[in-house]
Design a protein around this motif. Structure first.
Motif, PDB file in Angstrom:
ATOM      1  N   ILE A 312       0.919  -1.178  -0.079  1.00  0.00           N
ATOM      2  CA  ILE A 312      -0.030   0.054  -0.122  1.00  0.00           C
ATOM      3  C   ILE A 312       0.950   1.070   0.049  1.00  0.00           C
ATOM      4  CG2 ILE A 312      -1.633   1.470   1.353  1.00  0.00           C
ATOM      5  CD1 ILE A 312      -2.747  -1.254   2.571  1.00  0.00           C
ATOM      6  N   VAL A 313       2.067   1.193   0.980  1.00  0.00           N
ATOM      7  CA  VAL A 313       2.782   2.437   1.018  1.00  0.00           C
ATOM      8  C   VAL A 313       3.533   2.682  -0.360  1.00  0.00           C
ATOM      9  CG1 VAL A 313       4.777   3.328   2.104  1.00  0.00           C
ATOM     10  CG2 VAL A 313       2.858   2.099   3.449  1.00  0.00           C
ATOM     11  N   ALA A 314       4.071   1.474  -0.648  1.00  0.00           N
ATOM     12  CA  ALA A 314       4.845   1.533  -2.031  1.00  0.00           C
ATOM     13  C   ALA A 314       3.841   2.363  -3.140  1.00  0.00           C
ATOM     14  CB  ALA A 314       5.299   0.083  -2.681  1.00  0.00           C
ATOM     15  N   LYS A 315       2.579   1.771  -3.260  1.00  0.00           N
ATOM     16  CA  LYS A 315       1.849   2.556  -4.207  1.00  0.00           C
ATOM     17  C   LYS A 315       1.822   3.995  -4.044  1.00  0.00           C
ATOM     18  CE  LYS A 315      -0.556   0.601  -7.150  1.00  0.00           C
ATOM     19  NZ  LYS A 315      -0.120   0.478  -8.494  1.00  0.00           N
ATOM     20  N   ILE A 316       1.587   4.453  -2.598  1.00  0.00           N
ATOM     21  CA  ILE A 316       1.677   5.976  -2.512  1.00  0.00           C
ATOM     22  C   ILE A 316       2.973   6.596  -2.976  1.00  0.00           C
ATOM     23  CG2 ILE A 316       1.597   7.528  -0.675  1.00  0.00           C
ATOM     24  CD1 ILE A 316      -0.796   5.377   0.416  1.00  0.00           C
ATOM     25  N   LEU A 317       4.006   5.692  -2.479  1.00  0.00           N
ATOM     26  CA  LEU A 317       5.367   6.364  -2.680  1.00  0.00           C
ATOM     27  C   LEU A 317       5.733   6.675  -4.063  1.00  0.00           C
ATOM     28  CD1 LEU A 317       7.351   4.446  -0.206  1.00  0.00           C
ATOM     29  CD2 LEU A 317       6.812   6.611   0.087  1.00  0.00           C
ATOM     30  N   MET A 318       5.106   5.945  -5.082  1.00  0.00           N
ATOM     31  CA  MET A 318       5.277   6.166  -6.633  1.00  0.00           C
ATOM     32  C   MET A 318       4.716   7.346  -6.940  1.00  0.00           C
ATOM     33  SD  MET A 318       4.242   2.154  -7.603  1.00  0.00           S
ATOM     34  CE  MET A 318       4.893   0.605  -6.844  1.00  0.00           C
ATOM     35  N   LEU A 319       3.855   7.812  -6.287  1.00  0.00           N
ATOM     36  CA  LEU A 319       3.278   9.083  -6.674  1.00  0.00           C
ATOM     37  C   LEU A 319       3.967  10.217  -6.128  1.00  0.00           C
ATOM     38  CD1 LEU A 319      -0.544   8.846  -5.753  1.00  0.00           C
ATOM     39  CD2 LEU A 319       0.645   8.783  -7.911  1.00  0.00           C
ATOM     40  N   LEU A 320       4.897  10.186  -5.060  1.00  0.00           N
ATOM     41  CA  LEU A 320       5.316  11.538  -4.392  1.00  0.00           C
ATOM     42  C   LEU A 320       6.224  12.245  -5.315  1.00  0.00           C
ATOM     43  CD1 LEU A 320       6.402  10.328  -0.962  1.00  0.00           C
ATOM     44  CD2 LEU A 320       4.601  11.607  -1.559  1.00  0.00           C
ATOM     45  N   PRO A 321       7.087  11.971  -6.199  1.00  0.00           N
ATOM     46  CA  PRO A 321       7.953  12.542  -7.056  1.00  0.00           C
ATOM     47  C   PRO A 321       6.923  13.517  -8.055  1.00  0.00           C
ATOM     48  CG  PRO A 321       9.082  10.673  -6.793  1.00  0.00           C
ATOM     49  CD  PRO A 321       7.474  10.394  -5.969  1.00  0.00           C
ATOM     50  N   GLU A 322       5.890  12.758  -8.446  1.00  0.00           N
ATOM     51  CA  GLU A 322       4.979  13.605  -9.735  1.00  0.00           C
ATOM     52  C   GLU A 322       4.355  14.624  -9.034  1.00  0.00           C
ATOM     53  OE1 GLU A 322       1.204  12.525 -12.561  1.00  0.00           O
ATOM     54  OE2 GLU A 322       2.354  10.804 -11.784  1.00  0.00           O
ATOM     55  N   LEU A 323       3.788  14.089  -7.642  1.00  0.00           N
ATOM     56  CA  LEU A 323       2.875  15.167  -6.824  1.00  0.00           C
ATOM     57  C   LEU A 323       3.745  16.454  -6.555  1.00  0.00           C
ATOM     58  CD1 LEU A 323       1.104  12.985  -4.200  1.00  0.00           C
ATOM     59  CD2 LEU A 323       0.022  14.198  -6.492  1.00  0.00           C
ATOM     60  N   LYS A 324       5.133  16.283  -6.133  1.00  0.00           N
ATOM     61  CA  LYS A 324       5.874  17.275  -5.843  1.00  0.00           C
ATOM     62  C   LYS A 324       6.206  18.273  -7.275  1.00  0.00           C
ATOM     63  CE  LYS A 324      10.304  18.281  -3.558  1.00  0.00           C
ATOM     64  NZ  LYS A 324      11.436  17.862  -3.096  1.00  0.00           N
ATOM     65  N   GLN A 325       6.246  17.675  -8.274  1.00  0.00           N
ATOM     66  CA  GLN A 325       6.836  18.198  -9.521  1.00  0.00           C
ATOM     67  C   GLN A 325       5.530  19.096  -9.798  1.00  0.00           C
ATOM     68  OE1 GLN A 325       7.541  15.937 -12.814  1.00  0.00           O
ATOM     69  NE2 GLN A 325       8.324  17.347 -14.022  1.00  0.00           N
ATOM     70  N   ASN A 326       4.350  18.514  -9.397  1.00  0.00           N
ATOM     71  CA  ASN A 326       3.069  19.460  -9.862  1.00  0.00           C
ATOM     72  C   ASN A 326       2.622  20.369  -8.704  1.00  0.00           C
ATOM     73  OD1 ASN A 326       3.158  18.104 -12.487  1.00  0.00           O
ATOM     74  ND2 ASN A 326       1.707  16.485 -11.660  1.00  0.00           N
ATOM     75  N   ASN A 327       3.248  20.668  -7.779  1.00  0.00           N
ATOM     76  CA  ASN A 327       3.142  21.211  -6.559  1.00  0.00           C
ATOM     77  C   ASN A 327       1.725  20.875  -5.768  1.00  0.00           C
ATOM     78  OD1 ASN A 327       5.354  23.206  -6.604  1.00  0.00           O
ATOM     79  ND2 ASN A 327       4.354  24.155  -8.235  1.00  0.00           N
ATOM     80  N   GLN A 328       1.539  19.470  -5.751  1.00  0.00           N
ATOM     81  CA  GLN A 328       0.328  18.721  -5.130  1.00  0.00           C
ATOM     82  C   GLN A 328       0.888  17.964  -4.005  1.00  0.00           C
ATOM     83  OE1 GLN A 328      -1.015  16.913  -8.781  1.00  0.00           O
ATOM     84  NE2 GLN A 328      -2.993  18.078  -8.555  1.00  0.00           N
TER      85      GLN A 328
END
Length: 450
Positions: A312-328
């Motif tokens: 579950i955490v792995a799936k969330i971690l996969m999002l973090l760089p993209e979210l940061k790049q989009n200021n989300q």
């Protein structure tokens, strides 16, 4: 046969393990002692080519008090269920072997951690060895088996884990109940996230088959919020798919999933029930990538239909760089999920000799009661207990009365979008329950101040 045996931090883990090892060796079985482990990792011992175990046994009682213990059994096809346990217990003839088996030690968690690291790198779609560089992510393992995640997964991926807590296994769980569904445990990780100005906080239950997260603002992402985050992830990957949950989820969650283009199936509580429903739907040709309970048990079809808190955490971690790049932030993913103004839960003990029969009769009577109340309406899109929607004088919300899976209890959950209206709903339901002498409704009476 080769059998892996592992455990997490519990008082009786070592003597139980020794009894299992001695028995299997006497029967000529090859035993791999994998030492400290998580429940999902034990299943993976049947999948990893370096181990290739025919079966695996996890010694665990999950988040229950430290003096409990138990066993979970796996083959490559998945975990043992009730009918499997009945079969085992009905085949008790003594077995013999011509020669003893062999015992070897092989730590499992480093192998499992490498597997997770590879999955996360693949999911981030980045050639970087440390794609989480620049993120501060803290772990609360509750002194269970999840402490490995900080050093062997997050740090390897470049994250700063300063502020992580309770990583060392401790048989008495001295700091808080290791349970992401526990308010004290969630308060602990919230406080740590805010104190350390972390980007994300992760909390595991004792054997890591469940997890929850806290975002950088201190917002807790468990129960309906966690379901919503994971739903947003899988519906982006598989638009139009189905998501199976247990029955006591918010009505707003259904709206959220449908707005994302998905369909929610509210099914019977019990993590094996929701997982098996997901498997059934996929076999029937209905794309169903996720099954999840409000308790935090979540299984992805892509991950062997296995309830795995670390995945579950792995799936969330996969999002973090993209979210940061989009200021989300993670919170932005579920910004449209409406939150109720009030929530209540009550658990009523059933003192009747035949708990199930008595409880089912109460539920049948309750359905008739709901049908005949103004501003109450039975929700027919429900497969467990009696679910109703309220309106008018009772505000805007829902309630669910169901039998507990494991205890002699009726469980009542009530949510409302209008403050101070839950009390009206609860009082009306109390008038119904008070007629039944073999239901202890004292909890609801205390809540109402009677």
């Amino acid at each position: 046969l080769t059998i892996a045996i592992g455990h997490h931090s519990r008082l009786t883990a070592e003597p139980i393990k020794q009894a299992l090892v001695d028995t299997f060796l006497s029967l000529g079985i090859q035993v791999i002692d994998v030492c400290l482990a998580t429940t999902p990792a034990m299943f993976m011992a049947t999948q990893f080519p370096t181990l290739q175990c025919d079966a695996a046994i996890m010694i665990t009682a999950s988040h229950l008090p430290y003096y409990f213990n138990g066993l979970k059994f796996f083959t490559a096809e998945g975990g043992a269920e009730k009918e499997d346990i009945r079969y085992i217990l009905s085949h008790t003839d003594p077995l013999t072997a011509n020669e003893n088996g062999t015992l070897m030690k092989q730590e499992l968690l480093p192998i499992y951690a490498e597997h997770l690291v590879a999955k996360i790198r693949q999911g981030i779609h980045s050639p970087e060895e440390k794609p989480l560089q620049g993120f501060r992510i803290i772990v609360d393992a509750g002194n269970g088996a999840g402490g490995f995640f900080a050093e062997q997964v997050l740090q390897v991926l470049g994250a700063d884990t300063t502020g992580s807590q309770f990583l060392e296994p401790d048989r008495h769980f001295p700091n808080h109940v290791p349970n992401p569904d526990n308010s004290e445990a969630m308060k602990s990780i919230q406080t740590a996230v805010l104190a350390n100005q972390a980007d994300l906080g992760i909390i595991f239950d004792t054997d890591v088959d469940r997890s929850a997260v806290v975002d950088q603002s201190g917002e807790v992402l468990n129960r309906n919020n966690l379901i919503a985050v994971l739903a947003a992830i899988v519906l982006k990957e598989a638009p139009g798919s189905y998501i199976v949950t247990n029955s006591p989820t918010s009505s707003h969650l259904k709206t959220f999933i449908e707005e994302k283009g998905g369909q929610q199936i509210r099914y019977i509580s019990g993590y094996r029930n929701v997982i098996n429903k997901m498997i059934e739907l996929n076999h029937g040709g209905f794309q169903t990538p996720l099954a999840i309970e409000t308790s935090g048990h979540a299984a992805f079809q892509e991950n062997y239909n296995l309830d795995d808190g670390a995945y579950i955490v792995a799936k969330i971690l996969m999002l973090l760089p993209e979210l940061k790049q989009n200021n989300q932030t993670l919170g932005d993913l579920i910004a449209t999920l409406k939150q109720p103004a009030e929530t209540n839960e009550f658990r009523f003990k059933i003192t009747a000799e035949d708990v199930t029969c008595y409880g089912q009769q109460v539920l049948r009577d309750f359905e008739l009661f709901v049908e005949n109340q103004a501003d109450f309406a039975v929700d027919r899109e429900n497969q467990e207990g009696v679910r109703g929607n309220v309106s008018g004088q009772y505000g805007s919300g829902w309630f669910l009365l169901r039998l507990s899976l494991h205890e002699p209890l009726l469980v009542l959950q009530v949510e409302n979008d209008q403050s101070d209206k839950n009390a009206c709903v609860i009082e009306k339901i109390a008038t119904f329950l008070q007629k039944y002498e073999e239901i202890d409704s004292q909890q609801i009476e205390n809540n109402l101040g009677n």
